[in-house]
Motif scaffolding. Structure first.
Motif, PDB file in Angstrom:
ATOM      1  N   VAL A  51     -12.970  -3.207  11.365  1.00 16.04           N
ATOM      2  CA  VAL A  51     -14.633  -3.093  12.076  1.00 16.04           C
ATOM      3  C   VAL A  51     -14.254  -1.688  12.930  1.00 16.04           C
ATOM      4  CG1 VAL A  51     -16.192  -3.973  13.583  1.00 16.04           C
ATOM      5  CG2 VAL A  51     -15.573  -5.531  11.604  1.00 16.04           C
ATOM      6  N   PRO A  52     -13.211  -1.696  13.630  1.00 15.79           N
ATOM      7  CA  PRO A  52     -13.079  -0.485  14.764  1.00 15.79           C
ATOM      8  C   PRO A  52     -12.885   0.805  13.911  1.00 15.79           C
ATOM      9  CG  PRO A  52     -11.813  -2.401  15.820  1.00 15.79           C
ATOM     10  CD  PRO A  52     -12.311  -2.954  14.325  1.00 15.79           C
ATOM     11  N   TYR A  53     -12.096   0.426  12.760  1.00 15.07           N
ATOM     12  CA  TYR A  53     -11.778   1.769  12.010  1.00 15.07           C
ATOM     13  C   TYR A  53     -13.012   2.543  11.693  1.00 15.07           C
ATOM     14  CZ  TYR A  53      -6.613   1.582  11.782  1.00 15.07           C
ATOM     15  OH  TYR A  53      -5.354   1.401  12.265  1.00 15.07           O
ATOM     16  N   ILE A  54     -13.915   1.357  10.898  1.00 13.91           N
ATOM     17  CA  ILE A  54     -15.180   1.805  10.248  1.00 13.91           C
ATOM     18  C   ILE A  54     -15.994   2.494  11.482  1.00 13.91           C
ATOM     19  CG2 ILE A  54     -17.292   0.989   9.211  1.00 13.91           C
ATOM     20  CD1 ILE A  54     -15.538  -0.845   7.702  1.00 13.91           C
ATOM     21  N   LYS A  55     -16.138   1.837  12.590  1.00 14.44           N
ATOM     22  CA  LYS A  55     -16.948   2.437  13.824  1.00 14.44           C
ATOM     23  C   LYS A  55     -16.704   3.654  14.097  1.00 14.44           C
ATOM     24  CE  LYS A  55     -18.545   1.026  18.326  1.00 14.44           C
ATOM     25  NZ  LYS A  55     -18.232   0.045  19.496  1.00 14.44           N
ATOM     26  N   HIS A  56     -15.257   3.938  14.085  1.00 13.47           N
ATOM     27  CA  HIS A  56     -14.877   5.330  14.747  1.00 13.47           C
ATOM     28  C   HIS A  56     -14.904   6.457  13.723  1.00 13.47           C
ATOM     29  CE1 HIS A  56     -12.600   7.745  17.112  1.00 13.47           C
ATOM     30  NE2 HIS A  56     -11.579   8.226  16.212  1.00 13.47           N
ATOM     31  N   TYR A  57     -14.710   5.867  12.431  1.00  8.40           N
ATOM     32  CA  TYR A  57     -15.154   6.796  11.337  1.00  8.40           C
ATOM     33  C   TYR A  57     -16.530   7.305  11.528  1.00  8.40           C
ATOM     34  CZ  TYR A  57     -16.196   9.084   6.924  1.00  8.40           C
ATOM     35  OH  TYR A  57     -16.720  10.020   6.078  1.00  8.40           O
ATOM     36  N   PHE A  58     -17.629   6.381  11.587  1.00  9.21           N
ATOM     37  CA  PHE A  58     -18.849   6.708  11.644  1.00  9.21           C
ATOM     38  C   PHE A  58     -19.100   7.457  12.775  1.00  9.21           C
ATOM     39  CE2 PHE A  58     -19.595   3.490   8.353  1.00  9.21           C
ATOM     40  CZ  PHE A  58     -20.473   4.267   7.418  1.00  9.21           C
ATOM     41  N   LEU A  59     -18.515   7.234  13.881  1.00 14.84           N
ATOM     42  CA  LEU A  59     -18.669   8.280  14.995  1.00 14.84           C
ATOM     43  C   LEU A  59     -18.454   9.596  14.711  1.00 14.84           C
ATOM     44  CD1 LEU A  59     -19.007   8.656  18.128  1.00 14.84           C
ATOM     45  CD2 LEU A  59     -16.632   8.064  18.530  1.00 14.84           C
ATOM     46  N   LEU A  60     -17.165   9.735  14.149  1.00 21.64           N
ATOM     47  CA  LEU A  60     -16.637  11.066  13.917  1.00 21.64           C
ATOM     48  C   LEU A  60     -17.803  11.906  12.854  1.00 21.64           C
ATOM     49  CD1 LEU A  60     -12.818  10.192  13.298  1.00 21.64           C
ATOM     50  CD2 LEU A  60     -13.882  11.581  15.223  1.00 21.64           C
ATOM     51  N   GLU A  61     -18.140  10.880  11.532  1.00 16.38           N
ATOM     52  CA  GLU A  61     -18.923  11.628  10.805  1.00 16.38           C
ATOM     53  C   GLU A  61     -20.329  12.072  11.252  1.00 16.38           C
ATOM     54  OE1 GLU A  61     -20.725  12.798   7.339  1.00 16.38           O
ATOM     55  OE2 GLU A  61     -18.325  12.127   7.564  1.00 16.38           O
ATOM     56  N   THR A  95      -9.016   4.808   6.814  1.00 17.16           N
ATOM     57  CA  THR A  95      -9.921   3.748   6.831  1.00 17.16           C
ATOM     58  C   THR A  95     -10.183   3.048   5.208  1.00 17.16           C
ATOM     59  OG1 THR A  95     -11.570   4.843   8.586  1.00 17.16           O
ATOM     60  CG2 THR A  95     -12.404   3.075   6.974  1.00 17.16           C
ATOM     61  N   VAL A  96     -10.339   4.137   4.236  1.00 18.48           N
ATOM     62  CA  VAL A  96     -10.244   3.620   2.933  1.00 18.48           C
ATOM     63  C   VAL A  96      -8.985   2.817   2.394  1.00 18.48           C
ATOM     64  CG1 VAL A  96     -10.151   4.363   0.422  1.00 18.48           C
ATOM     65  CG2 VAL A  96     -11.719   5.493   2.072  1.00 18.48           C
ATOM     66  N   LEU A  97      -7.848   3.364   2.935  1.00 21.46           N
ATOM     67  CA  LEU A  97      -6.479   2.743   2.591  1.00 21.46           C
ATOM     68  C   LEU A  97      -6.416   1.210   3.373  1.00 21.46           C
ATOM     69  CD1 LEU A  97      -4.081   5.508   2.724  1.00 21.46           C
ATOM     70  CD2 LEU A  97      -4.797   4.270   0.671  1.00 21.46           C
ATOM     71  N   PHE A  98      -6.796   1.217   4.579  1.00 23.82           N
ATOM     72  CA  PHE A  98      -7.128   0.076   5.089  1.00 23.82           C
ATOM     73  C   PHE A  98      -7.830  -0.925   4.684  1.00 23.82           C
ATOM     74  CE2 PHE A  98      -5.026  -1.610   9.148  1.00 23.82           C
ATOM     75  CZ  PHE A  98      -5.939  -2.581   9.521  1.00 23.82           C
ATOM     76  N   ALA A  99      -9.026  -0.630   4.154  1.00 25.36           N
ATOM     77  CA  ALA A  99     -10.050  -1.312   3.432  1.00 25.36           C
ATOM     78  C   ALA A  99      -9.342  -1.751   2.265  1.00 25.36           C
ATOM     79  CB  ALA A  99     -11.290  -0.521   3.222  1.00 25.36           C
ATOM     80  N   LEU A 100      -8.617  -0.876   1.394  1.00 21.40           N
ATOM     81  CA  LEU A 100      -8.048  -1.506  -0.014  1.00 21.40           C
ATOM     82  C   LEU A 100      -6.836  -2.411   0.533  1.00 21.40           C
ATOM     83  CD1 LEU A 100      -7.555   1.881  -1.901  1.00 21.40           C
ATOM     84  CD2 LEU A 100      -9.023  -0.025  -2.365  1.00 21.40           C
ATOM     85  N   LEU A 101      -6.228  -2.368   1.407  1.00 20.63           N
ATOM     86  CA  LEU A 101      -5.044  -3.436   1.703  1.00 20.63           C
ATOM     87  C   LEU A 101      -5.890  -4.605   2.380  1.00 20.63           C
ATOM     88  CD1 LEU A 101      -2.301  -4.019   2.383  1.00 20.63           C
ATOM     89  CD2 LEU A 101      -2.583  -3.071   4.769  1.00 20.63           C
ATOM     90  N   THR A 102      -7.016  -4.369   3.043  1.00 23.51           N
ATOM     91  CA  THR A 102      -7.835  -5.718   3.212  1.00 23.51           C
ATOM     92  C   THR A 102      -8.180  -6.626   2.019  1.00 23.51           C
ATOM     93  OG1 THR A 102      -8.390  -4.919   5.617  1.00 23.51           O
ATOM     94  CG2 THR A 102      -9.542  -6.832   4.528  1.00 23.51           C
ATOM     95  N   VAL A 103      -8.628  -5.853   0.948  1.00 21.62           N
ATOM     96  CA  VAL A 103      -9.313  -6.356  -0.174  1.00 21.62           C
ATOM     97  C   VAL A 103      -8.070  -6.936  -1.058  1.00 21.62           C
ATOM     98  CG1 VAL A 103     -10.141  -5.710  -2.338  1.00 21.62           C
ATOM     99  CG2 VAL A 103     -11.383  -5.024  -0.325  1.00 21.62           C
ATOM    100  N   ILE A 104      -7.007  -6.099  -1.164  1.00 26.53           N
ATOM    101  CA  ILE A 104      -5.977  -6.686  -1.767  1.00 26.53           C
ATOM    102  C   ILE A 104      -5.456  -8.131  -1.293  1.00 26.53           C
ATOM    103  CG2 ILE A 104      -3.425  -6.278  -2.426  1.00 26.53           C
ATOM    104  CD1 ILE A 104      -4.329  -3.237  -2.545  1.00 26.53           C
ATOM    105  N   THR A 105      -5.140  -8.117   0.040  1.00 21.44           N
ATOM    106  CA  THR A 105      -4.923  -9.209   0.782  1.00 21.44           C
ATOM    107  C   THR A 105      -5.691 -10.423   0.476  1.00 21.44           C
ATOM    108  OG1 THR A 105      -3.808  -7.632   2.371  1.00 21.44           O
ATOM    109  CG2 THR A 105      -4.209 -10.111   3.054  1.00 21.44           C
ATOM    110  N   PHE A 106      -7.091  -9.993   0.416  1.00 19.49           N
ATOM    111  CA  PHE A 106      -7.995 -11.006   0.360  1.00 19.49           C
ATOM    112  C   PHE A 106      -7.597 -11.674  -1.125  1.00 19.49           C
ATOM    113  CE2 PHE A 106     -12.190 -12.326  -1.448  1.00 19.49           C
ATOM    114  CZ  PHE A 106     -12.564 -13.342  -0.729  1.00 19.49           C
TER     115      PHE A 106
END
Length: 124
Positions: free
Chosen positions: A84-94, A50-61
Motif C-alpha cells: 500500500v505505501p509503495y503504491i501510494k508513493h508511486y502515485f505521488l511521484l506520477e 512497485t511492480v516487482l513487489f506486487a508480483l512477489l505478493t501475487v506469487i506468495t498469495f
C-alpha cells in the motif's frame, strides 16, 4: 522524497505567481527540466520496485493457496501491508511529475515562448 517534491513544486508555483520582471525564465525553465528529469527517474525506479513487489505478493498469495502455513500467512500479510505505501508513493511521484509538466508550460507562457497553454491546446 515526498517533502522535497512538495517544497519544490511550491517554490515553482510561487515563482510563476510572482510579478517580478527580473526573473530569468529561460534559466528557471532549464533548472525545472533538470528537476523534472530527476523526479521522472525516481518515478521510473519506483515503478519497477512497485511492480516487482506486487508480483512477489501475487506469487506468495498463489503459493499460500496450496501450501498455507503461519509463516507464509505472515509473509503475505507483511507484503500486502507494505504494498500500500509503495503504491501510494508511486502515485505521488506520477502525479507530481505530471503537475511539473504543467508548471513548465506555464513558465513558457510567462517567458513569452509559444506553448500549449498559449495555443489553447492544453486543457486540465
Amino acid at each position: 522524497m515526498a517533502d522535497r517534491i512538495r517544497q519544490y513544486m511550491a517554490y515553482v508555483d510561487k515563482l510563476i505567481e510572482s510579478e517580478d520582471e527580473n526573473i530569468d525564465w529561460d534559466e528557471e525553465m532549464r533548472k525545472h527540466l533538470v528537476q523534472i528529469a530527476f523526479f521522472a527517474h525516481e518515478r521510473f525506479i519506483h515503478l519497477i520496485v512497485t511492480v516487482l513487489f506486487a508480483l512477489l505478493t501475487v506469487i506468495t498469495f498463489l503459493y499460500a493457496l496450496d501450501n498455507f502455513s503461519i509463516g507464509i500467512g505472515l509473509l503475505l500479510l507483511m507484503l500486502m501491508v507494505l504494498l500500500v505505501p509503495y503504491i501510494k508513493h508511486y502515485f505521488l511521484l506520477e502525479n507530481s511529475v505530471q503537475d511539473m509538466y504543467e508548471q513548465y508550460d506555464k513558465m513558457q507562457a510567462k517567458a513569452g515562448h509559444v506553448s500549449f497553454v498559449r495555443q489553447g491546446k492544453y486543457k486540465r
